[in-house]
Design an enzyme around this catalytic site. Structure first.
Site, PDB file in Angstrom:
ATOM      1  N   ARG A 188       0.817  -1.238   0.000  1.00 34.72           N
ATOM      2  CA  ARG A 188       0.000   0.000   0.000  1.00 34.72           C
ATOM      3  C   ARG A 188       0.839   1.271   0.000  1.00 34.72           C
ATOM      4  NH1 ARG A 188      -3.330  -3.081   3.469  1.00 34.72           N
ATOM      5  NH2 ARG A 188      -5.118  -3.839   2.307  1.00 34.72           N
ATOM      6  N   GLU A 213      -4.215  17.114 -11.385  1.00 33.42           N
ATOM      7  CA  GLU A 213      -4.537  17.514 -12.764  1.00 33.42           C
ATOM      8  C   GLU A 213      -6.039  17.724 -12.991  1.00 33.42           C
ATOM      9  OE1 GLU A 213      -1.930  15.762 -15.822  1.00 33.42           O
ATOM     10  OE2 GLU A 213      -3.685  15.763 -17.111  1.00 33.42           O
ATOM     11  N   LYS A 216       3.700  11.813 -10.742  1.00 27.66           N
ATOM     12  CA  LYS A 216       2.976  10.910 -11.648  1.00 27.66           C
ATOM     13  C   LYS A 216       3.801   9.644 -11.809  1.00 27.66           C
ATOM     14  CE  LYS A 216       0.267  13.914 -14.665  1.00 27.66           C
ATOM     15  NZ  LYS A 216       0.098  14.373 -16.063  1.00 27.66           N
ATOM     16  N   HIS A 219      10.594   9.939 -26.248  1.00 26.35           N
ATOM     17  CA  HIS A 219       9.411  10.659 -25.770  1.00 26.35           C
ATOM     18  C   HIS A 219       9.557  12.176 -25.980  1.00 26.35           C
ATOM     19  CE1 HIS A 219       5.917  11.678 -23.423  1.00 26.35           C
ATOM     20  NE2 HIS A 219       6.657  12.436 -22.611  1.00 26.35           N
ATOM     21  N   HIS A 234       1.521  17.083 -25.759  1.00 26.95           N
ATOM     22  CA  HIS A 234       1.420  15.650 -25.480  1.00 26.95           C
ATOM     23  C   HIS A 234       0.276  14.949 -26.217  1.00 26.95           C
ATOM     24  CE1 HIS A 234       4.424  16.653 -22.564  1.00 26.95           C
ATOM     25  NE2 HIS A 234       4.505  15.410 -22.119  1.00 26.95           N
ATOM     26  N   ASN A 275       0.734  19.313 -20.180  1.00 25.39           N
ATOM     27  CA  ASN A 275       0.576  18.354 -21.279  1.00 25.39           C
ATOM     28  C   ASN A 275       0.700  19.024 -22.645  1.00 25.39           C
ATOM     29  OD1 ASN A 275       0.124  16.229 -19.502  1.00 25.39           O
ATOM     30  ND2 ASN A 275      -2.060  16.711 -19.359  1.00 25.39           N
ATOM     31  N   ARG A 316      -2.839  21.931 -14.008  1.00 26.81           N
ATOM     32  CA  ARG A 316      -1.742  21.015 -14.361  1.00 26.81           C
ATOM     33  C   ARG A 316      -1.825  20.532 -15.810  1.00 26.81           C
ATOM     34  NH1 ARG A 316       1.074  16.240 -10.680  1.00 26.81           N
ATOM     35  NH2 ARG A 316       2.589  15.648 -12.268  1.00 26.81           N
ATOM     36  N   HIS A 374       1.658  11.726 -27.894  1.00 30.01           N
ATOM     37  CA  HIS A 374       1.248  10.349 -27.565  1.00 30.01           C
ATOM     38  C   HIS A 374       0.690   9.641 -28.797  1.00 30.01           C
ATOM     39  CE1 HIS A 374       1.038  11.063 -22.922  1.00 30.01           C
ATOM     40  NE2 HIS A 374       2.259  10.867 -23.366  1.00 30.01           N
ATOM     41  N   LYS A 424       7.565  23.712 -12.406  1.00 27.78           N
ATOM     42  CA  LYS A 424       6.692  22.534 -12.324  1.00 27.78           C
ATOM     43  C   LYS A 424       6.107  22.423 -10.921  1.00 27.78           C
ATOM     44  CE  LYS A 424       5.779  17.808 -13.337  1.00 27.78           C
ATOM     45  NZ  LYS A 424       6.083  16.562 -13.983  1.00 27.78           N
ATOM     46  N   GLU A 450      11.248  19.189 -23.104  1.00 28.00           N
ATOM     47  CA  GLU A 450      10.427  19.343 -21.889  1.00 28.00           C
ATOM     48  C   GLU A 450      10.877  20.565 -21.085  1.00 28.00           C
ATOM     49  OE1 GLU A 450       7.720  17.643 -21.226  1.00 28.00           O
ATOM     50  OE2 GLU A 450       7.930  15.527 -21.769  1.00 28.00           O
TER      51      GLU A 450
HETATM   52  P1  NAD Z   1      14.568   6.550 -20.457  1.00 28.17           P
HETATM   53  O1  NAD Z   1      14.240   6.386 -19.039  1.00 28.17           O
HETATM   54  O2  NAD Z   1      14.256   5.439 -21.389  1.00 28.17           O
HETATM   55  O3  NAD Z   1      16.105   6.917 -20.570  1.00 28.17           O
HETATM   56  C1  NAD Z   1      16.664   7.127 -21.839  1.00 28.17           C
HETATM   57  C2  NAD Z   1      17.927   6.315 -22.054  1.00 28.17           C
HETATM   58  O4  NAD Z   1      19.011   6.936 -21.380  1.00 28.17           O
HETATM   59  C3  NAD Z   1      17.878   4.895 -21.524  1.00 28.17           C
HETATM   60  O5  NAD Z   1      18.498   4.053 -22.460  1.00 28.17           O
HETATM   61  C4  NAD Z   1      18.732   4.949 -20.258  1.00 28.17           C
HETATM   62  O6  NAD Z   1      19.348   3.722 -19.985  1.00 28.17           O
HETATM   63  C5  NAD Z   1      19.738   5.978 -20.615  1.00 28.17           C
HETATM   64  N1  NAD Z   1      20.329   6.737 -19.526  1.00 28.17           N
HETATM   65  C6  NAD Z   1      19.726   7.200 -18.417  1.00 28.17           C
HETATM   66  N2  NAD Z   1      20.557   7.997 -17.749  1.00 28.17           N
HETATM   67  C7  NAD Z   1      21.708   8.024 -18.429  1.00 28.17           C
HETATM   68  C8  NAD Z   1      22.952   8.704 -18.240  1.00 28.17           C
HETATM   69  N3  NAD Z   1      23.111   9.578 -17.260  1.00 28.17           N
HETATM   70  N4  NAD Z   1      23.928   8.487 -19.131  1.00 28.17           N
HETATM   71  C9  NAD Z   1      23.745   7.661 -20.191  1.00 28.17           C
HETATM   72  N5  NAD Z   1      22.600   7.025 -20.432  1.00 28.17           N
HETATM   73  C10 NAD Z   1      21.578   7.211 -19.561  1.00 28.17           C
HETATM   74  O7  NAD Z   1      13.847   7.840 -21.091  1.00 28.17           O
HETATM   75  P2  NAD Z   1      13.470   9.271 -20.505  1.00 28.17           P
HETATM   76  O8  NAD Z   1      13.426  10.153 -21.679  1.00 28.17           O
HETATM   77  O9  NAD Z   1      14.293   9.642 -19.349  1.00 28.17           O
HETATM   78  O10 NAD Z   1      11.983   9.035 -19.956  1.00 28.17           O
HETATM   79  C11 NAD Z   1      10.911   8.756 -20.816  1.00 28.17           C
HETATM   80  C12 NAD Z   1       9.770   8.206 -19.993  1.00 28.17           C
HETATM   81  O11 NAD Z   1       9.380   9.187 -19.036  1.00 28.17           O
HETATM   82  C13 NAD Z   1       8.549   7.852 -20.792  1.00 28.17           C
HETATM   83  O12 NAD Z   1       8.095   6.581 -20.404  1.00 28.17           O
HETATM   84  C14 NAD Z   1       7.536   8.915 -20.391  1.00 28.17           C
HETATM   85  O13 NAD Z   1       6.212   8.453 -20.437  1.00 28.17           O
HETATM   86  C15 NAD Z   1       7.960   9.214 -18.985  1.00 28.17           C
HETATM   87  N6  NAD Z   1       7.561  10.539 -18.507  1.00 28.17           N
HETATM   88  C16 NAD Z   1       6.925  10.612 -17.315  1.00 28.17           C
HETATM   89  C17 NAD Z   1       6.556  11.835 -16.804  1.00 28.17           C
HETATM   90  C18 NAD Z   1       5.917  11.928 -15.443  1.00 28.17           C
HETATM   91  O14 NAD Z   1       5.457  13.009 -15.080  1.00 28.17           O
HETATM   92  N7  NAD Z   1       5.901  10.862 -14.685  1.00 28.17           N
HETATM   93  C19 NAD Z   1       6.840  13.011 -17.516  1.00 28.17           C
HETATM   94  C20 NAD Z   1       7.506  12.900 -18.741  1.00 28.17           C
HETATM   95  C21 NAD Z   1       7.860  11.650 -19.226  1.00 28.17           C
HETATM   96  N1  GLY Z   2       4.531  15.564 -17.328  1.00 31.35           N
HETATM   97  C1  GLY Z   2       3.271  16.183 -17.087  1.00 31.35           C
HETATM   98  C2  GLY Z   2       2.913  16.228 -15.652  1.00 31.35           C
HETATM   99  O1  GLY Z   2       3.692  15.879 -14.784  1.00 31.35           O
HETATM  100  O2  GLY Z   2       1.832  16.615 -15.338  1.00 31.35           O
END
Ligand code: NAD
Ligand code: GLY
Length: 371
Positions: free
Chosen positions: A121, A239, A143, A267, A250, A247, A243, A254, A229, A185
């Site tokens: 939980r 949201e 999120k 992404h 997005h 997006n 908030r 998406h 943020k 971003e």
């Molecule tokens: P990712 O987590 O896939 O990382 C990108 C690549 O970089 C991976 O291959 C990873 O192994 C590598 N990597 C990470 N740190 C590194 C470093 N310091 N040096 C070398 N390589 C490194 O991608 P991302 O762009 O970080 O994240 C994308 C994800 O985030 C998506 O799934 C998206 O939906 C999510 N997201 C979530 C939110 C949220 O609010 N929760 C917001 C935006 C995006």
């Molecule tokens: N990445 C959009 C949010 O956190 O709301």
């Protein structure tokens, strides 16, 4: 060391920014958590560069890290991975007093965060983002989610991290393409909510933007993004209104990601393209002056987002748009800029305008990709 206090109604979620903070992970936790078992979730790349540093720092302060190294990439952000992590944590004896540390990009942060939010939980989550995108967006604001075959981030919750530890030093190993995707971003905050922030990026010419990775100014940009943020999340954690502006880009992003099975775009690249499409849509709808839109488009084009893959069709993008989870009833929701530094929610724009901006993108020839 910079500290930004992000407080929602239920939680305090402090964000610390400091070059080298990674090797202080244990010390940073000791202030609030007595030594305990830790589920340290990471992916192969991140583990290779930074895993031992983080693990050693935890051991030095008498935490007991159990490391789960995942393959990485969007494909691991699934319920199946979460299920494996629950089993791993149970076998290692993690209880309600244990912690989850997410070391990596947004994929690891979202997945490990989802596990932390549901294991027994909910146990405390510490985000240690190592991509630019994760530092300025996904690690902050709570999120957490995994994907479903029918949609991205469909299964998730709002779960504020107990700590976010941002070490900009980790960006030195991040590939340029990933850094550029993260810039999308970062710039987003300037377009939707802070004109001066936008102007700072505009003043950096094309090649200086990508060179920010090794620039002293990056720390200030990261801090500003977290502040912006944090301001939004504090006012509207779940949201319900404000908030939604985060997006921006997005809805199209998406759809592009889904239509290409999450394999073609990073992404952040899809978000850059989505922001371009949304800005063009705003221009068509006369929501923004052409001069302001032009400046937004010029800045975003510096990120050099990819042209469409040859097999991407209008039909597949429109189908994916219809499946968007941000829809209200049957209506599509877009966030549109109305000037530099301000954006609004816009519901149900005319289909011909939506198809026109998609068409503009689909008409770009594949060879247009630079670099
Ligand atoms: P990712 O987590 O896939 O990382 C990108 C690549 O970089 C991976 O291959 C990873 O192994 C590598 N990597 C990470 N740190 C590194 C470093 N310091 N040096 C070398 N390589 C490194 O991608 P991302 O762009 O970080 O994240 C994308 C994800 O985030 C998506 O799934 C998206 O939906 C999510 N997201 C979530 C939110 C949220 O609010 N929760 C917001 C935006 C995006
Ligand atoms: N990445 C959009 C949010 O956190 O709301």
């Amino acid at each position: 060391m910079l500290k930004i206090e992000l407080a929602t109604t239920q939680n305090k979620s402090p964000v610390y920014l400091h070059p080298g903070i990674l090797k202080l992970t244990g010390q940073m936790l000791k202030r609030s958590f007595t030594p305990c078992p830790v589920l340290l979730v990471t992916d192969k790349n991140t583990w290779r560069y930074y895993g031992e540093i983080c693990k050693r720092s935890l051991l030095e302060e008498n935490y007991l890290p159990f490391v789960a190294v995942l393959e990485g990439g969007e494909k691991v952000k699934t319920l199946q991975s979460a299920y494996k992590l629950y089993g791993f944590a149970l076998r290692k004896g993690l209880d309600r007093k244990s912690l989850v540390v997410a070391l990596g990009g947004g994929v690891i942060g979202d997945l490990a965060g989802f596990v932390a939010s549901t294991y027994m939980r909910g146990i405390p989550l510490v985000q240690v983002p190592t991509t630019l995108l994760a530092m300025v967006d996904s690690s902050v604001g709570g999120k957490v989610a995994v994907n479903h075959p029918l949609g991205k981030n469909i299964i998730g919750s709002f779960y504020q991290p107990a700590r976010v530890l941002i070490d900009p030093g980790t960006l030195k190993t991040l590939p340029h393409r990933e850094f550029s995707a993260g810039l999308a971003e970062l710039i987003k905050y300037g377009i939707i909510m802070d004109r001066n922030f936008f102007l700072q990026f505009e003043r950096l010419s094309n090649n200086k933007l990508i060179k920010l990775k090794n620039d002293q100014r990056l720390l200030k940009f990261l801090a500003k993004a977290v502040l912006l943020k944090g301001k939004v999340v504090t006012l509207d954690e779940k949201e319900e209104g404000l908030r939604k502006i985060l997006n921006f880009g997005h809805t199209f992003a998406h759809a592009l990601e889904a239509a290409t099975s999450y394999t073609y775009y990073l992404h952040g690249e899809a978000v850059a393209l989505g922001m371009i499409a949304a800005t063009r849509l705003a221009t068509r709808l006369k929501m923004i002056e052409e001069e302001a839109a032009g400046r937004i488009l010029t800045l975003l084009s510096c990120l050099n987002p990819p042209p469409p893959p040859p097999d991407l069709t209008m039909g597949s993008v429109l189908d994916a748009l219809q499946a968007d989870k941000k829809k209200e009833g049957k209506e599509l929701i877009f966030i549109l800029p109305i000037t530099i530094g301000r954006a609004v929610t816009y519901m149900a724009p005319p289909v011909e305008d939506v198809t026109a901006v998609i068409n503009e993108y689909l008409s770009i020839p594949l060879k247009a990709r630079k670099g």
